[in-house]
Design a protein around this motif. Structure first.
Motif, PDB file in Angstrom:
ATOM      1  N   PHE A 172     -14.219 -42.808  38.410  1.00  0.00           N
ATOM      2  CA  PHE A 172     -14.427 -41.377  38.594  1.00  0.00           C
ATOM      3  C   PHE A 172     -13.081 -40.686  38.441  1.00  0.00           C
ATOM      4  O   PHE A 172     -12.114 -41.038  39.123  1.00  0.00           O
ATOM      5  CB  PHE A 172     -15.029 -41.095  39.975  1.00  0.00           C
ATOM      6  N   LEU A 173     -13.013 -39.738  37.538  1.00  0.00           N
ATOM      7  CA  LEU A 173     -11.769 -39.021  37.242  1.00  0.00           C
ATOM      8  C   LEU A 173     -11.985 -37.519  37.379  1.00  0.00           C
ATOM      9  O   LEU A 173     -12.996 -36.996  36.904  1.00  0.00           O
ATOM     10  CB  LEU A 173     -11.310 -39.308  35.814  1.00  0.00           C
ATOM     11  N   THR A 174     -11.002 -36.843  37.968  1.00  0.00           N
ATOM     12  CA  THR A 174     -11.087 -35.389  38.034  1.00  0.00           C
ATOM     13  C   THR A 174     -10.638 -34.761  36.722  1.00  0.00           C
ATOM     14  O   THR A 174     -10.889 -33.582  36.496  1.00  0.00           O
ATOM     15  CB  THR A 174     -10.247 -34.829  39.195  1.00  0.00           C
ATOM     16  N   ALA A 230     -17.316 -44.291  33.055  1.00  0.00           N
ATOM     17  CA  ALA A 230     -16.251 -43.356  33.422  1.00  0.00           C
ATOM     18  C   ALA A 230     -16.883 -41.979  33.517  1.00  0.00           C
ATOM     19  O   ALA A 230     -17.499 -41.506  32.567  1.00  0.00           O
ATOM     20  CB  ALA A 230     -15.134 -43.368  32.390  1.00  0.00           C
ATOM     21  N   VAL A 231     -16.722 -41.370  34.673  1.00  0.00           N
ATOM     22  CA  VAL A 231     -17.401 -40.120  34.953  1.00  0.00           C
ATOM     23  C   VAL A 231     -16.378 -39.059  35.344  1.00  0.00           C
ATOM     24  O   VAL A 231     -15.521 -39.302  36.197  1.00  0.00           O
ATOM     25  CB  VAL A 231     -18.422 -40.310  36.101  1.00  0.00           C
ATOM     26  N   GLY A 232     -16.479 -37.910  34.724  1.00  0.00           N
ATOM     27  CA  GLY A 232     -15.649 -36.786  35.098  1.00  0.00           C
ATOM     28  C   GLY A 232     -16.323 -36.008  36.216  1.00  0.00           C
ATOM     29  O   GLY A 232     -17.497 -35.678  36.123  1.00  0.00           O
ATOM     30  N   ILE A 233     -15.582 -35.763  37.284  1.00  0.00           N
ATOM     31  CA  ILE A 233     -16.139 -35.042  38.426  1.00  0.00           C
ATOM     32  C   ILE A 233     -15.173 -33.953  38.862  1.00  0.00           C
ATOM     33  O   ILE A 233     -13.999 -33.942  38.467  1.00  0.00           O
ATOM     34  CB  ILE A 233     -16.460 -35.995  39.594  1.00  0.00           C
ATOM     35  N   ASN A 234     -15.656 -33.082  39.691  1.00  0.00           N
ATOM     36  CA  ASN A 234     -14.877 -31.930  40.110  1.00  0.00           C
ATOM     37  C   ASN A 234     -13.834 -32.260  41.165  1.00  0.00           C
ATOM     38  O   ASN A 234     -12.711 -31.760  41.119  1.00  0.00           O
ATOM     39  CB  ASN A 234     -15.827 -30.840  40.631  1.00  0.00           C
ATOM     40  N   PHE A 292      -8.158 -35.253  47.751  1.00  0.00           N
ATOM     41  CA  PHE A 292      -7.601 -34.696  46.516  1.00  0.00           C
ATOM     42  C   PHE A 292      -7.103 -35.768  45.543  1.00  0.00           C
ATOM     43  O   PHE A 292      -6.243 -35.510  44.715  1.00  0.00           O
ATOM     44  CB  PHE A 292      -6.503 -33.667  46.818  1.00  0.00           C
ATOM     45  N   SER A 293      -7.667 -36.959  45.672  1.00  0.00           N
ATOM     46  CA  SER A 293      -7.365 -38.022  44.722  1.00  0.00           C
ATOM     47  C   SER A 293      -7.782 -37.567  43.329  1.00  0.00           C
ATOM     48  O   SER A 293      -8.700 -36.774  43.159  1.00  0.00           O
ATOM     49  CB  SER A 293      -8.130 -39.289  45.117  1.00  0.00           C
ATOM     50  N   ARG A 294      -7.125 -38.123  42.327  1.00  0.00           N
ATOM     51  CA  ARG A 294      -7.480 -37.821  40.944  1.00  0.00           C
ATOM     52  C   ARG A 294      -8.323 -38.932  40.323  1.00  0.00           C
ATOM     53  O   ARG A 294      -8.824 -38.791  39.218  1.00  0.00           O
ATOM     54  CB  ARG A 294      -6.205 -37.584  40.142  1.00  0.00           C
ATOM     55  N   VAL A 295      -8.454 -40.079  41.058  1.00  0.00           N
ATOM     56  CA  VAL A 295      -9.203 -41.222  40.545  1.00  0.00           C
ATOM     57  C   VAL A 295      -9.820 -41.994  41.715  1.00  0.00           C
ATOM     58  O   VAL A 295      -9.226 -42.091  42.787  1.00  0.00           O
ATOM     59  CB  VAL A 295      -8.301 -42.149  39.689  1.00  0.00           C
ATOM     60  N   GLU A 296     -11.011 -42.515  41.481  1.00  0.00           N
ATOM     61  CA  GLU A 296     -11.680 -43.413  42.420  1.00  0.00           C
ATOM     62  C   GLU A 296     -12.436 -44.440  41.598  1.00  0.00           C
ATOM     63  O   GLU A 296     -12.933 -44.130  40.513  1.00  0.00           O
ATOM     64  CB  GLU A 296     -12.644 -42.660  43.332  1.00  0.00           C
ATOM     65  N   MET A 297     -12.511 -45.666  42.113  1.00  0.00           N
ATOM     66  CA  MET A 297     -13.264 -46.719  41.426  1.00  0.00           C
ATOM     67  C   MET A 297     -14.050 -47.532  42.440  1.00  0.00           C
ATOM     68  O   MET A 297     -13.574 -47.780  43.548  1.00  0.00           O
ATOM     69  CB  MET A 297     -12.330 -47.658  40.664  1.00  0.00           C
ATOM     70  N   ASP A 298     -15.247 -47.940  42.032  1.00  0.00           N
ATOM     71  CA  ASP A 298     -16.038 -48.891  42.798  1.00  0.00           C
ATOM     72  C   ASP A 298     -16.597 -49.913  41.826  1.00  0.00           C
ATOM     73  O   ASP A 298     -16.399 -49.778  40.616  1.00  0.00           O
ATOM     74  CB  ASP A 298     -17.134 -48.203  43.609  1.00  0.00           C
ATOM     75  N   GLY A 299     -17.252 -50.931  42.342  1.00  0.00           N
ATOM     76  CA  GLY A 299     -17.762 -51.932  41.424  1.00  0.00           C
ATOM     77  C   GLY A 299     -18.705 -52.918  42.060  1.00  0.00           C
ATOM     78  O   GLY A 299     -18.961 -52.887  43.268  1.00  0.00           O
ATOM     79  N   VAL A 300     -19.199 -53.803  41.215  1.00  0.00           N
ATOM     80  CA  VAL A 300     -20.050 -54.908  41.623  1.00  0.00           C
ATOM     81  C   VAL A 300     -19.370 -56.180  41.125  1.00  0.00           C
ATOM     82  O   VAL A 300     -18.980 -56.267  39.958  1.00  0.00           O
ATOM     83  CB  VAL A 300     -21.466 -54.785  41.025  1.00  0.00           C
ATOM     84  N   MET A 301     -19.222 -57.134  42.032  1.00  0.00           N
ATOM     85  CA  MET A 301     -18.531 -58.382  41.713  1.00  0.00           C
ATOM     86  C   MET A 301     -19.488 -59.551  41.943  1.00  0.00           C
ATOM     87  O   MET A 301     -20.306 -59.512  42.858  1.00  0.00           O
ATOM     88  CB  MET A 301     -17.310 -58.517  42.634  1.00  0.00           C
ATOM     89  N   VAL A 302     -19.387 -60.560  41.118  1.00  0.00           N
ATOM     90  CA  VAL A 302     -20.137 -61.796  41.324  1.00  0.00           C
ATOM     91  C   VAL A 302     -19.127 -62.895  41.608  1.00  0.00           C
ATOM     92  O   VAL A 302     -18.255 -63.177  40.788  1.00  0.00           O
ATOM     93  CB  VAL A 302     -20.997 -62.150  40.080  1.00  0.00           C
ATOM     94  N   ILE A 303     -19.250 -63.461  42.818  1.00  0.00           N
ATOM     95  CA  ILE A 303     -18.306 -64.511  43.203  1.00  0.00           C
ATOM     96  C   ILE A 303     -18.837 -65.855  42.726  1.00  0.00           C
ATOM     97  O   ILE A 303     -20.037 -66.085  42.645  1.00  0.00           O
ATOM     98  CB  ILE A 303     -18.035 -64.520  44.718  1.00  0.00           C
TER      99      ILE A 303
END
Length: 135
Positions: free
Chosen positions: A81-83, A108-112, A117-128
């Motif tokens: 997620f990017l501002t 990758a998603v542009g958000i408001n 006031f971060s400019r970037v956030e990331m999440d995910g799915v992991m397979v161990i």
């Protein structure tokens, strides 16, 4: 269904009603909560430009992956997620420093706006892998 909560002091503590990551008993999938560029020791935003923020997010995700018994290369789906979407090329360049091929599926998603006031956030799915973290 039993949820195994994953927590590490090597990544920022949750600043809301969520866990750093969750693993469901009996499976190999770990769901990683969004990480913003907070420094774990101070819970303050990393100083610097968007590159510094992206590096810190990858460090935070890496710490949660490690606490889960895996690493960044075990992520099968990454959401970014990017501002400012014009920073997408910088994300690609830095991501190549943290991941080996084959790369995960990604959005990758542009958000408001993002928390703190971060400019970037990331999440995910992991397979161990078999023999990873034991819950």
């Amino acid at each position: 269904m039993q949820k195994n909560i994953i927590s590490t002091d090597q990544a920022p503590q949750a600043i809301g009603t969520y866990s750093q990551a969750v693993h469901v008993t009996g499976g190999s999938t770990v769901y990683l909560s969004g990480q913003i560029p907070l420094i774990p020791e101070t819970m303050e935003m990393v100083e610097g430009d968007i590159s510094a923020q992206i590096h810190q997010v990858f460090k935070n995700l890496s710490a949660v992956c490690k606490a889960s018994g895996g690493n960044l290369n075990d992520i099968v789906k990454l959401n970014i997620f990017l501002t400012e979407l014009n920073n997408f090329a910088i994300v690609n360049e830095i991501m190549s420093q943290y991941f080996d091929q084959p790369y995960p599926a990604r959005a990758a998603v542009g958000i408001n706006e993002l928390p703190k006031f971060s400019r970037v956030e990331m999440d995910g799915v992991m397979v161990i892998k078999e023999g990873g973290y034991h819950f």
